[in-house]
Write a protein that holds these residues in place. Structure first.
Motif, mmCIF file in Angstrom:
data_model
loop_
_atom_site.group_PDB
_atom_site.id
_atom_site.type_symbol
_atom_site.label_atom_id
_atom_site.label_comp_id
_atom_site.label_asym_id
_atom_site.label_seq_id
_atom_site.Cartn_x
_atom_site.Cartn_y
_atom_site.Cartn_z
ATOM 1 N N ASP A 1 0.724 -1.111 -0.025
ATOM 2 C CA ASP A 1 -0.199 -0.077 0.156
ATOM 3 C C ASP A 1 0.915 1.066 -0.150
ATOM 4 N N LEU A 2 2.105 1.265 0.778
ATOM 5 C CA LEU A 2 2.921 2.371 0.769
ATOM 6 C C LEU A 2 3.415 2.735 -0.586
ATOM 7 N N LEU A 3 4.053 1.625 -1.234
ATOM 8 C CA LEU A 3 4.727 1.719 -2.508
ATOM 9 C C LEU A 3 3.661 2.202 -3.708
ATOM 10 N N ALA A 4 2.391 1.775 -3.552
ATOM 11 C CA ALA A 4 1.463 2.230 -4.237
ATOM 12 C C ALA A 4 1.202 4.031 -4.190
ATOM 13 N N ARG A 5 1.603 4.360 -3.357
ATOM 14 C CA ARG A 5 1.355 5.699 -3.306
ATOM 15 C C ARG A 5 2.323 6.538 -4.293
ATOM 16 N N LEU A 6 3.195 5.861 -4.644
ATOM 17 C CA LEU A 6 4.280 6.592 -5.734
ATOM 18 C C LEU A 6 3.584 6.614 -7.266
ATOM 19 N N ARG A 7 2.478 5.894 -7.365
ATOM 20 C CA ARG A 7 1.968 5.728 -8.840
ATOM 21 C C ARG A 7 2.898 5.247 -9.775
ATOM 22 N N LEU A 8 3.681 4.200 -9.382
ATOM 23 C CA LEU A 8 4.783 3.524 -10.458
ATOM 24 C C LEU A 8 4.092 2.108 -10.653
ATOM 25 N N PRO A 9 3.936 1.553 -11.709
ATOM 26 C CA PRO A 9 3.680 0.087 -11.709
ATOM 27 C C PRO A 9 4.770 -0.696 -10.971
ATOM 28 N N PHE A 10 4.307 -1.733 -10.207
ATOM 29 C CA PHE A 10 5.104 -2.559 -9.445
ATOM 30 C C PHE A 10 4.365 -4.132 -9.439
ATOM 31 N N ILE A 11 5.278 -4.929 -9.087
ATOM 32 C CA ILE A 11 4.661 -6.199 -8.794
ATOM 33 C C ILE A 11 5.443 -6.817 -7.476
ATOM 34 N N CYS A 12 4.709 -7.712 -7.019
ATOM 35 C CA CYS A 12 5.187 -8.345 -5.657
ATOM 36 C C CYS A 12 5.711 -9.763 -5.536
ATOM 37 N N SER A 13 6.565 -10.038 -4.956
ATOM 38 C CA SER A 13 7.064 -11.565 -4.542
ATOM 39 C C SER A 13 7.566 -11.506 -3.393
ATOM 40 N N SER A 14 7.338 -12.580 -2.857
ATOM 41 C CA SER A 14 8.014 -12.897 -1.483
ATOM 42 C C SER A 14 9.369 -13.628 -1.361
ATOM 43 N N PRO A 15 10.225 -13.248 -0.938
ATOM 44 C CA PRO A 15 11.424 -13.841 -0.819
ATOM 45 C C PRO A 15 11.569 -14.859 0.229
ATOM 46 N N ASP A 16 12.331 -15.821 0.110
ATOM 47 C CA ASP A 16 12.333 -16.739 1.145
ATOM 48 C C ASP A 16 13.875 -16.729 1.605
ATOM 49 N N ILE A 17 13.973 -16.070 2.708
ATOM 50 C CA ILE A 17 15.337 -15.995 3.622
ATOM 51 C C ILE A 17 15.274 -16.059 4.878
ATOM 52 N N ASP A 18 16.531 -16.560 5.566
ATOM 53 C CA ASP A 18 16.422 -16.741 6.965
ATOM 54 C C ASP A 18 16.621 -15.309 7.679
ATOM 55 N N GLU A 19 15.657 -15.052 8.370
ATOM 56 C CA GLU A 19 15.440 -13.466 9.101
ATOM 57 C C GLU A 19 16.042 -13.683 10.398
ATOM 58 N N SER A 20 16.960 -14.814 10.791
ATOM 59 C CA SER A 20 17.572 -14.819 12.157
ATOM 60 C C SER A 20 18.322 -13.704 12.521
ATOM 61 N N HIS A 21 18.375 -13.288 13.888
ATOM 62 C CA HIS A 21 19.338 -12.294 14.307
ATOM 63 C C HIS A 21 20.605 -13.029 14.471
ATOM 64 N N ARG A 22 21.727 -12.789 14.103
ATOM 65 C CA ARG A 22 23.000 -12.776 14.188
ATOM 66 C C ARG A 22 23.779 -12.837 15.749
ATOM 67 N N PRO A 23 24.306 -13.457 16.603
ATOM 68 C CA PRO A 23 25.041 -13.213 17.552
ATOM 69 C C PRO A 23 25.777 -11.955 17.508
ATOM 70 N N GLY A 24 25.603 -11.053 18.581
ATOM 71 C CA GLY A 24 26.415 -9.770 18.418
ATOM 72 C C GLY A 24 25.958 -8.929 17.435
ATOM 73 N N GLU A 25 24.923 -9.007 16.504
ATOM 74 C CA GLU A 25 24.535 -8.173 15.518
ATOM 75 C C GLU A 25 23.976 -7.071 15.801
ATOM 76 N N SER A 26 24.112 -5.862 15.689
ATOM 77 C CA SER A 26 23.261 -4.574 16.101
ATOM 78 C C SER A 26 22.097 -4.540 15.163
ATOM 79 N N ALA A 27 20.991 -4.110 15.927
ATOM 80 C CA ALA A 27 19.783 -3.793 15.153
ATOM 81 C C ALA A 27 19.870 -3.230 13.583
ATOM 82 N N VAL A 28 20.692 -2.146 13.642
ATOM 83 C CA VAL A 28 20.831 -1.330 12.463
ATOM 84 C C VAL A 28 21.429 -2.739 11.360
ATOM 85 N N ASP A 29 22.717 -3.157 11.778
ATOM 86 C CA ASP A 29 23.178 -4.176 10.852
ATOM 87 C C ASP A 29 22.189 -5.183 10.495
ATOM 88 N N LEU A 30 21.266 -5.692 11.407
ATOM 89 C CA LEU A 30 20.115 -6.624 11.054
ATOM 90 C C LEU A 30 19.285 -6.255 9.955
#
Length: 192
Positions: A15-44
């Motif tokens: 919905d946010l991206l639609a505000r720009l009125r540009l054509p786009f498609i969506c696809s969901s990536p399959d990645i591991d979203e685990s937080h790594r030990p010692g990783e800061s929130a910004v780096d994550l």
């Protein structure tokens, strides 16, 4: 212009991206979203935003792929999506009268050239003092169990705020449009 691909299944980001009125498609990536030990929130959030964008490059050559990821930070603790009423109540009780920082990572990957822009945008919500009854009324009304921090800023969640601060309010919802426009312009995308 290369076609735009939003690497997300989030209806909020779509919905946010639609505000720009540009054509786009969506696809969901399959990645591991685990937080790594010692990783800061910004780096994550930067790592995950880039990983989401790059994850779809093999199946979507010659695209501009947008990846985004967000975490909420309360004190020194990363808090994620609550998924349940009980966890959401616990998060909101902990946030009562406190400040919650939302860090949103953003990546724009050109799968044709391999060029990738990565950044992050902070946004802080200062919460009202909340009692259990008010929190429970809110949770029953809005059921924000798929939202980091346990509230929907685009809905009734705003009633829980005392104030907010940050460079881009859309980053609170999960896709910082101001920074994204900068990235798209750098790739030569004509923004209306």
């Amino acid at each position: 212009m290369l076609p735009l691909l939003l690497a997300s299944s989030s209806v909020y980001r779509r919905d946010l991206l639609a505000r720009l009125r540009l054509p786009f498609i969506c696809s969901s990536p399959d990645i591991d979203e685990s937080h790594r030990p010692g990783e800061s929130a910004v780096d994550l959030v930067k790592r995950l935003a880039e990983a989401k964008a790059r994850a779809l490059s093999d199946s979507h050559g010659a695209h501009l792929i947008i990846g985004s990821d967000q975490v909420a930070v309360l004190g020194d603790r990363i808090i994620g999506k609550p998924h349940t009423f009980e966890k959401a109540r616990e998060q909101l009780l902990a946030a009562s009268g406190a400040s919650v920082s939302f860090l949103t990572g953003l990546a724009l990957f050109n799968s044709q050239t391999g060029h990738c822009q990565v950044d992050w945008v902070p946004f802080t919500v200062h919460m009202r003092t909340l009692d259990t009854a008010r929190i429970e009324r809110y949770l029953h009304a809005e059921q924000p169990y798929d939202c980091a921090g346990s509230f929907k800023a685009e809905g009734l969640g705003v009633s829980l705020f005392e104030s907010t601060e940050g460079p881009d309010a859309t980053s609170l919802i999960g896709l910082p449009l101001i920074r994204l426009v900068d990235m798209l312009l750098a790739e030569g995308v004509p923004i209306p």
